[in-house]
Design a protein around this motif. Structure first.
Motif, PDB file in Angstrom:
ATOM      1  N   LYS A  17      60.420  55.468   4.801  1.00 45.43           N
ATOM      2  CA  LYS A  17      61.415  55.059   5.172  1.00 45.43           C
ATOM      3  C   LYS A  17      61.662  55.379   7.048  1.00 45.43           C
ATOM      4  N   SER A  36      75.039  54.795   7.404  1.00 38.73           N
ATOM      5  CA  SER A  36      75.565  55.034   5.991  1.00 38.73           C
ATOM      6  C   SER A  36      76.690  56.041   5.563  1.00 38.73           C
ATOM      7  N   ARG A  40      76.400  63.569   0.188  1.00 39.81           N
ATOM      8  CA  ARG A  40      75.647  64.901   0.338  1.00 39.81           C
ATOM      9  C   ARG A  40      76.141  65.771   1.179  1.00 39.81           C
ATOM     10  N   ARG A  43      72.070  67.812   6.000  1.00 46.14           N
ATOM     11  CA  ARG A  43      70.750  68.916   5.973  1.00 46.14           C
ATOM     12  C   ARG A  43      71.039  70.144   7.258  1.00 46.14           C
ATOM     13  N   TYR A  52      74.425  60.582   9.072  1.00 46.11           N
ATOM     14  CA  TYR A  52      75.136  59.776   7.923  1.00 46.11           C
ATOM     15  C   TYR A  52      76.894  59.986   8.286  1.00 46.11           C
ATOM     16  N   GLU A  71      77.590  47.700  -0.431  1.00 44.19           N
ATOM     17  CA  GLU A  71      77.035  48.211  -1.152  1.00 44.19           C
ATOM     18  C   GLU A  71      76.675  50.093  -1.741  1.00 44.19           C
ATOM     19  N   TYR A  80      75.749  57.468  -2.054  1.00 48.08           N
ATOM     20  CA  TYR A  80      75.546  57.126  -0.813  1.00 48.08           C
ATOM     21  C   TYR A  80      75.925  55.376  -1.095  1.00 48.08           C
ATOM     22  N   GLY A  81      76.589  55.076   0.714  1.00 40.35           N
ATOM     23  CA  GLY A  81      77.253  53.598   0.380  1.00 40.35           C
ATOM     24  C   GLY A  81      76.619  53.261   1.631  1.00 40.35           C
ATOM     25  N   THR A  82      76.870  51.687   1.829  1.00 39.17           N
ATOM     26  CA  THR A  82      76.504  50.993   3.069  1.00 39.17           C
ATOM     27  C   THR A  82      77.549  50.318   3.748  1.00 39.17           C
ATOM     28  N   GLU A 100      68.260  51.319   5.136  1.00 40.17           N
ATOM     29  CA  GLU A 100      67.291  52.415   4.343  1.00 40.17           C
ATOM     30  C   GLU A 100      68.039  52.720   3.484  1.00 40.17           C
ATOM     31  N   ILE A 101      68.144  52.252   2.483  1.00 41.51           N
ATOM     32  CA  ILE A 101      68.585  52.879   1.423  1.00 41.51           C
ATOM     33  C   ILE A 101      68.091  52.488  -0.044  1.00 41.51           C
ATOM     34  N   ASP A 102      68.279  52.960  -1.090  1.00 44.27           N
ATOM     35  CA  ASP A 102      67.959  53.136  -2.496  1.00 44.27           C
ATOM     36  C   ASP A 102      67.653  51.994  -2.959  1.00 44.27           C
ATOM     37  N   ARG A 147      63.561  63.917  -7.632  1.00 42.85           N
ATOM     38  CA  ARG A 147      62.752  62.562  -6.745  1.00 42.85           C
ATOM     39  C   ARG A 147      61.676  62.124  -7.756  1.00 42.85           C
TER      40      ARG A 147
HETATM   41  P1  5GP Z   1      68.403  61.159   1.946  1.00 43.78           P
HETATM   42  O1  5GP Z   1      68.894  62.462   1.223  1.00 43.78           O
HETATM   43  O2  5GP Z   1      66.820  61.768   1.106  1.00 43.78           O
HETATM   44  O3  5GP Z   1      69.053  60.948   3.340  1.00 43.78           O
HETATM   45  O4  5GP Z   1      68.542  59.169   1.237  1.00 43.78           O
HETATM   46  C1  5GP Z   1      68.157  59.785  -0.707  1.00 43.78           C
HETATM   47  C2  5GP Z   1      68.047  58.541  -0.737  1.00 43.78           C
HETATM   48  O5  5GP Z   1      69.406  57.317  -0.372  1.00 43.78           O
HETATM   49  C3  5GP Z   1      67.303  57.529  -0.282  1.00 43.78           C
HETATM   50  O6  5GP Z   1      66.434  56.624  -0.941  1.00 43.78           O
HETATM   51  C4  5GP Z   1      67.838  56.686   0.834  1.00 43.78           C
HETATM   52  O7  5GP Z   1      67.500  55.384   1.362  1.00 43.78           O
HETATM   53  C5  5GP Z   1      69.059  56.635   0.431  1.00 43.78           C
HETATM   54  N1  5GP Z   1      70.268  55.805   1.118  1.00 43.78           N
HETATM   55  C6  5GP Z   1      70.567  56.408   1.981  1.00 43.78           C
HETATM   56  N2  5GP Z   1      72.253  55.555   2.278  1.00 43.78           N
HETATM   57  C7  5GP Z   1      72.121  54.836   1.492  1.00 43.78           C
HETATM   58  C8  5GP Z   1      73.248  53.746   1.488  1.00 43.78           C
HETATM   59  O8  5GP Z   1      73.839  53.386   2.572  1.00 43.78           O
HETATM   60  N3  5GP Z   1      73.140  53.146  -0.309  1.00 43.78           N
HETATM   61  C9  5GP Z   1      72.055  53.431  -0.903  1.00 43.78           C
HETATM   62  N4  5GP Z   1      71.853  53.269  -1.731  1.00 43.78           N
HETATM   63  N5  5GP Z   1      71.438  54.409  -0.549  1.00 43.78           N
HETATM   64  C10 5GP Z   1      70.839  55.157   0.749  1.00 43.78           C
END
Ligand code: 5GP
Length: 201
Positions: A17, A36, A40, A43, A52, A71, A80-82, A100-102, A147
Motif C-alpha cells: 500500500k 496519520s 508507534r 522507524r 506520521y 477514524e 493509528y488515526g486519521t 492508507e489505513i488498516d 502481522r
Molecule cells: P505501519 O506501522 O507499518 O506504518 O502501519 C501499520 C498499519 O497501520 C498499516 O496497515 C497502515 O495502513 C495502518 N495505518 C496507518 N495509518 C493509519 C490510520 O490513520 N488509521 C488506521 N486505522 N490505520 C492506519
C-alpha cells in the motif's frame, strides 16, 4: 468534479500500500496523502509530519476525547488515526485525498463516508507477503508473527471494498489504482455542477 475524492487504500501489511501511495503522489498532481497520527515509535528514516504525526499515548487519547479523528484503530498494539483536519476541508475544497489505513479504519470510514472509493490491495501470495515484511527489516520477529497471524482474516474483508488490486507488479498495480481514480472522477453523481453548467449555456 463537485468535491474531491476520498480514496481509501488498505490491505494486509506488506501488500505494498505504502509504495503504491508514494508512486501515486509522484504521478498525480491533484492528489494528497493524508498524514496519520500514531503512537508507534518512528522507524529509522521516518520524519515527523511527513511519515506520521508521532504522538505519546496521552496525546492520542486527548485527540480521541476532542473528537479530532475521522477514524482511529489499534493496530498491532499501537494507536493509528486519521485526523479530520487532514481530510474534510480538503475534500470540500476539491482536493483528492488518499488514506492508507488498516481494514478496521477503512470500514469505519465507509460507515461515515460511503461516497469514498475503497480499494483493497492483494499480495501475490502469503509467502511473498512474509518475505516482503521480513525483507523490510523494520519489524521484530514478534511483530512479523503478529502481522502474519492477521492475514487470513484480513483477506476475508476484501469483499467489503469496491475494488481489489493485485500487487504482483508494482507498476501495473499503480496503473490500476490510477485508472480507478480517474474513472471514479467521471461518475455522473460527482459531476452535477458540470452537467448543470452545460445546461445553462
Ligand atoms: P505501519 O506501522 O507499518 O506504518 O502501519 C501499520 C498499519 O497501520 C498499516 O496497515 C497502515 O495502513 C495502518 N495505518 C496507518 N495509518 C493509519 C490510520 O490513520 N488509521 C488506521 N486505522 N490505520 C492506519
Amino acid at each position: 468534479m463537485d468535491k474531491g475524492l476520498l480514496v481509501v487504500i488498505s490491505g494486509p501489511s506488506g501488500a505494498g500500500k505504502g509504495t503504491i501511495c508514494k508512486k501515486l503522489l509522484n504521478d498525480m498532481d491533484d492528489i494528497k496523502v493524508s498524514i496519520s497520527a500514531t503512537t508507534r515509535k518512528p522507524r529509522i528514516g521516518e520524519v515527523e509530519g511527513e511519515s506520521y504525526y508521532f504522538l505519546e499515548k496521552e496525546q492520542f487519547l486527548e485527540k480521541i476525547e476532542n473528537e479530532e479523528f475521522l477514524e482511529y484503530a489499534q493496530v498491532y498494539g499501537n494507536y493509528y488515526g486519521t485526523l479530520k483536519k487532514e481530510v474534510l476541508k480538503e475534500i470540500e475544497n476539491g482536493k483528492n485525498i488518499i488514506l492508507e489505513i488498516d481494514i478496521q479504519g477503512a470500514l469505519e470510514v465507509k460507515k461515515n463516508y460511503p461516497s469514498g472509493v475503497f480499494i483493497f490491495i492483494l499480495p501475490p501470495s502469503i509467502n511473498e507477503l512474509k518475505s516482503r515484511i521480513e525483507g523490510r527489516g523494520t519489524d521484530s520477529k514478534d511483530t512479523i508473527l503478529k502481522r502474519m497471524d492477521c492475514v487470513y482474516d484480513e483477506l476475508g474483508y476484501a469483499f467489503q471494498y469496491d475494488y481489489v488490486v493485485l500487487n504482483d507488479d508494482i507498476n501495473s498495480a499503480v496503473e490500476k489504482v490510477y485508472n480507478i481514480i480517474n474513472a471514479e472522477k467521471l461518475r455522473s453523481i460527482r459531476n452535477q455542477a458540470l452537467i448543470n453548467k452545460i445546461k445553462e449555456v
